[in-house]
Design a protein around this motif. Structure first.
Motif, PDB file in Angstrom:
ATOM      1  N   VAL A  12      -9.599   8.569  12.058  1.00 48.15           N
ATOM      2  CA  VAL A  12     -10.499   7.556  11.377  1.00 48.15           C
ATOM      3  C   VAL A  12      -9.687   7.245  10.079  1.00 48.15           C
ATOM      4  N   GLU A  13      -9.502   5.958   9.897  1.00 52.40           N
ATOM      5  CA  GLU A  13      -8.943   5.509   8.697  1.00 52.40           C
ATOM      6  C   GLU A  13      -9.904   5.518   7.621  1.00 52.40           C
ATOM      7  N   PRO A  14      -9.640   6.227   6.254  1.00 49.55           N
ATOM      8  CA  PRO A  14     -10.464   6.250   5.146  1.00 49.55           C
ATOM      9  C   PRO A  14     -10.926   4.885   4.623  1.00 49.55           C
ATOM     10  N   ILE A  15     -12.008   4.627   4.083  1.00 50.00           N
ATOM     11  CA  ILE A  15     -12.388   3.435   3.445  1.00 50.00           C
ATOM     12  C   ILE A  15     -11.805   3.276   2.024  1.00 50.00           C
ATOM     13  N   PHE A  16     -11.485   4.336   1.553  1.00 47.97           N
ATOM     14  CA  PHE A  16     -10.916   4.458  -0.012  1.00 47.97           C
ATOM     15  C   PHE A  16      -9.856   5.616   0.034  1.00 47.97           C
ATOM     16  N   TYR A  17      -8.596   5.298  -0.627  1.00 47.47           N
ATOM     17  CA  TYR A  17      -7.609   6.039  -0.848  1.00 47.47           C
ATOM     18  C   TYR A  17      -7.513   6.511  -2.372  1.00 47.47           C
ATOM     19  N   LYS A  18      -6.952   7.776  -2.725  1.00 44.85           N
ATOM     20  CA  LYS A  18      -6.836   8.166  -3.886  1.00 44.85           C
ATOM     21  C   LYS A  18      -5.370   7.430  -4.289  1.00 44.85           C
ATOM     22  N   VAL A  19      -5.118   7.352  -5.272  1.00 47.44           N
ATOM     23  CA  VAL A  19      -3.633   6.977  -5.698  1.00 47.44           C
ATOM     24  C   VAL A  19      -2.560   7.722  -4.891  1.00 47.44           C
ATOM     25  N   SER A  20      -2.666   9.118  -5.099  1.00 50.06           N
ATOM     26  CA  SER A  20      -1.767  10.011  -4.352  1.00 50.06           C
ATOM     27  C   SER A  20      -1.825   9.763  -2.891  1.00 50.06           C
ATOM     28  N   ASP A  21      -2.763   9.393  -2.212  1.00 53.09           N
ATOM     29  CA  ASP A  21      -2.798   9.040  -0.835  1.00 53.09           C
ATOM     30  C   ASP A  21      -2.092   7.679  -0.567  1.00 53.09           C
ATOM     31  N   VAL A  25       0.879   6.289   2.225  1.00 46.75           N
ATOM     32  CA  VAL A  25       0.644   5.278   3.083  1.00 46.75           C
ATOM     33  C   VAL A  25       1.603   4.097   2.680  1.00 46.75           C
ATOM     34  N   LEU A  26       1.696   3.826   1.550  1.00 45.16           N
ATOM     35  CA  LEU A  26       2.769   2.806   1.437  1.00 45.16           C
ATOM     36  C   LEU A  26       4.198   3.243   1.162  1.00 45.16           C
ATOM     37  N   ARG A  27       4.349   4.509   0.865  1.00 46.84           N
ATOM     38  CA  ARG A  27       5.635   4.838   0.681  1.00 46.84           C
ATOM     39  C   ARG A  27       6.486   4.433  -0.496  1.00 46.84           C
ATOM     40  N   LEU A  28       5.496   4.479  -1.400  1.00 47.22           N
ATOM     41  CA  LEU A  28       5.929   3.897  -2.839  1.00 47.22           C
ATOM     42  C   LEU A  28       5.597   5.058  -4.068  1.00 47.22           C
ATOM     43  N   SER A  29       6.326   5.064  -5.331  1.00 47.11           N
ATOM     44  CA  SER A  29       6.024   6.058  -6.212  1.00 47.11           C
ATOM     45  C   SER A  29       4.939   5.780  -6.769  1.00 47.11           C
ATOM     46  N   ARG A  30       4.279   6.614  -7.496  1.00 49.97           N
ATOM     47  CA  ARG A  30       3.246   6.760  -8.220  1.00 49.97           C
ATOM     48  C   ARG A  30       3.186   5.552  -9.473  1.00 49.97           C
ATOM     49  N   THR A  31       4.431   5.522 -10.064  1.00 52.07           N
ATOM     50  CA  THR A  31       4.790   4.649 -10.926  1.00 52.07           C
ATOM     51  C   THR A  31       4.587   2.818 -10.533  1.00 52.07           C
ATOM     52  N   VAL A  32       5.343   2.774  -9.392  1.00 55.48           N
ATOM     53  CA  VAL A  32       5.155   1.586  -8.638  1.00 55.48           C
ATOM     54  C   VAL A  32       3.605   1.195  -8.454  1.00 55.48           C
ATOM     55  N   ILE A  33       2.930   2.079  -7.715  1.00 54.77           N
ATOM     56  CA  ILE A  33       1.461   2.100  -7.686  1.00 54.77           C
ATOM     57  C   ILE A  33       0.955   1.706  -8.610  1.00 54.77           C
ATOM     58  N   TYR A  34       0.848   2.222  -9.819  1.00 53.97           N
ATOM     59  CA  TYR A  34       0.165   1.691 -11.118  1.00 53.97           C
ATOM     60  C   TYR A  34       0.995   0.419 -11.748  1.00 53.97           C
ATOM     61  N   GLY A  35       1.902   0.138 -11.511  1.00 56.03           N
ATOM     62  CA  GLY A  35       2.410  -1.194 -11.730  1.00 56.03           C
ATOM     63  C   GLY A  35       1.897  -2.242 -11.035  1.00 56.03           C
ATOM     64  N   LEU A  36       1.805  -1.912  -9.626  1.00 55.62           N
ATOM     65  CA  LEU A  36       0.884  -3.048  -8.820  1.00 55.62           C
ATOM     66  C   LEU A  36      -0.257  -3.096  -9.022  1.00 55.62           C
ATOM     67  N   ILE A  37      -1.146  -1.941  -9.346  1.00 57.28           N
ATOM     68  CA  ILE A  37      -2.466  -2.061  -9.992  1.00 57.28           C
ATOM     69  C   ILE A  37      -2.410  -2.874 -11.251  1.00 57.28           C
TER      70      ILE A  37
END
Length: 73
Positions: A12-21, A25-37
Motif C-alpha cells: 500500500v502506497e503511503p499517503i505521506f513520506y518522511k524526507v528520508s523515505d 523513492v526519488l533516488r535523490l540526496s537529502r540536500t537535493v530534496i531540501y533544495g526542491l522543497i
C-alpha cells in the motif's frame, strides 16, 4: 475453529513520506530534496515538527520532470 487473518504483504502506497523515505523513492540526496522543497518544486506539509511530503507531491514532481524533458526536445 480458526479464523484466517488478512494478508499483510499487500503493498500500500503511503499517503505521506518522511524526507528520508522520499530520498529512497526519488533516488535523490537529502540536500537535493531540501533544495526542491526550498524552491517550491516539491510540496510539503507540516504536522507538528515533522515535515512530510504527500505522495501526490511526489507524483506531481515526476510529472513536472516529464513535462520539462518534453519541452527540451
Amino acid at each position: 475453529m480458526t479464523l484466517a487473518l488478512p494478508e499483510r504483504s499487500m503493498s500500500v502506497e503511503p499517503i505521506f513520506y518522511k524526507v528520508s523515505d522520499a530520498e529512497r523513492v526519488l533516488r535523490l540526496s537529502r540536500t537535493v530534496i531540501y533544495g526542491l522543497i526550498r524552491t517550491g518544486r516539491l510540496r510539503t506539509v507540516k504536522e507538528g515538527r515533522a515535515r512530510l511530503i504527500p505522495a501526490s507531491a511526489i507524483h506531481e514532481y515526476a510529472a513536472l520532470l516529464e513535462r520539462e524533458a518534453g519541452e527540451k526536445k
